[in-house]
Design a protein around this motif. Sequence first.
Motif, PDB file in Angstrom:
ATOM      1  N   VAL A  21       0.889  -1.159  -0.019  1.00 17.42           N
ATOM      2  CA  VAL A  21      -0.009  -0.057  -0.057  1.00 17.42           C
ATOM      3  C   VAL A  21       0.938   1.340   0.031  1.00 17.42           C
ATOM      4  CG1 VAL A  21      -1.656   1.327   1.291  1.00 17.42           C
ATOM      5  CG2 VAL A  21      -1.857  -1.005   1.065  1.00 17.42           C
ATOM      6  N   ILE A  22       1.700   1.216   0.689  1.00 19.71           N
ATOM      7  CA  ILE A  22       2.840   2.487   0.951  1.00 19.71           C
ATOM      8  C   ILE A  22       3.901   3.001   0.003  1.00 19.71           C
ATOM      9  CG2 ILE A  22       2.304   2.434   3.450  1.00 19.71           C
ATOM     10  CD1 ILE A  22       5.046   1.742   3.711  1.00 19.71           C
ATOM     11  N   LEU A  23       4.098   1.661  -0.931  1.00 18.60           N
ATOM     12  CA  LEU A  23       5.341   1.782  -1.715  1.00 18.60           C
ATOM     13  C   LEU A  23       4.508   2.294  -3.348  1.00 18.60           C
ATOM     14  CD1 LEU A  23       7.482  -1.130  -1.041  1.00 18.60           C
ATOM     15  CD2 LEU A  23       7.842   1.132  -0.305  1.00 18.60           C
ATOM     16  N   GLN A  24       5.472   2.855  -4.080  1.00 17.56           N
ATOM     17  CA  GLN A  24       5.044   3.349  -5.181  1.00 17.56           C
ATOM     18  C   GLN A  24       5.812   2.609  -6.295  1.00 17.56           C
ATOM     19  OE1 GLN A  24       2.554   5.211  -6.193  1.00 17.56           O
ATOM     20  NE2 GLN A  24       2.008   5.577  -3.981  1.00 17.56           N
ATOM     21  N   PRO A  25       5.346   1.921  -7.192  1.00 19.06           N
ATOM     22  CA  PRO A  25       5.914   1.082  -8.364  1.00 19.06           C
ATOM     23  C   PRO A  25       7.079   1.986  -8.949  1.00 19.06           C
ATOM     24  CG  PRO A  25       3.707   0.728  -8.479  1.00 19.06           C
ATOM     25  CD  PRO A  25       3.826   1.922  -7.564  1.00 19.06           C
ATOM     26  N   VAL A  26       8.343   1.354  -9.068  1.00 17.94           N
ATOM     27  CA  VAL A  26       9.272   2.021  -9.463  1.00 17.94           C
ATOM     28  C   VAL A  26      10.109   1.222 -10.290  1.00 17.94           C
ATOM     29  CG1 VAL A  26      11.528   3.142  -9.038  1.00 17.94           C
ATOM     30  CG2 VAL A  26       9.497   3.671  -7.730  1.00 17.94           C
ATOM     31  N   ARG A  27      10.807   1.510 -11.440  1.00 16.49           N
ATOM     32  CA  ARG A  27      11.506   0.700 -12.446  1.00 16.49           C
ATOM     33  C   ARG A  27      12.890   0.474 -11.552  1.00 16.49           C
ATOM     34  NH1 ARG A  27      15.144   1.492 -16.464  1.00 16.49           N
ATOM     35  NH2 ARG A  27      15.458  -0.310 -17.817  1.00 16.49           N
TER      36      ARG A  27
END
Length: 271
Positions: free
Chosen positions: A57-63
């Motif tokens: 929930v708290i993490l944003q997807p990042v490459r």
Amino acid sequence: DRSVAALNTRAGERPAAWRERVAGMEELSATPEVDVDDSEGEAAGDGGAPDAAVAEVILQPVRMSFRRVSELCLDAGFRQAHQNDPDAVADALLRVKVARLEWQGFTEIDSLDALTAIQDLYLQHNLIRRIENLEFHKRLQYLSLRANLIERVENLSHLARLELLDLSENRIAVFDENDLPEQLRNLDLSGNDCTKTADYRERLRKRLPLLVVLDDERLVALGKGSRPASSDSIDQAGSPQAQQRSKSQRGAADALEDSEAMASARVGSGL
């Protein structure tokens, strides 16, 4: 003691903004069972880190990019001084032995070609769905992928030096034990549905003859007349003398891998 729990105590350190991001968790999460209380997490030996559901929930997807890996693995002063010298950056990454890439929101394992000397790789508490792109990391001894979104155990059998593997708190329902490196000494799959199968422990113990700890529990050796694994035998394996012998035996192989790694690093950095 290089147990999974001990290593995760260090590896589970929260990022600087963790408290602020978790402050509103009760409003963001619809799961009432999720507990983000600091004291309980710290008592569990995970540095107060919330479970995988909260992390999602708290993490944003990042490459995972070469630039971001460099930022996390190299000193800021060094990167500033060599910002126009990608050769120096690639060479420095070739010497990195411990990479702490946890809590980044990475969705895949990628852009690690230069980290061929890596021994300890921390990737817990990300959003990774597959185990992949570790072909050039044959020196890995410890790999943590705890609290990700992994559904399958794969692409690990070639890691001939891997001794500690943490895949706990993922989404692994079934697995083929033959996909695991047979020299593993410490394996954690707790928090996955695959641990509920009737022959789970027996299959792993037959596949992994050196296994000493499974799901953070010490095992008794299999076989008639065999003795339980003693702490002395584990300590001796990690003694300076044993490490020196191992280092000498692997020196020639490491030198060959280094020469191959240089070309790989330059390709990975876009040179």
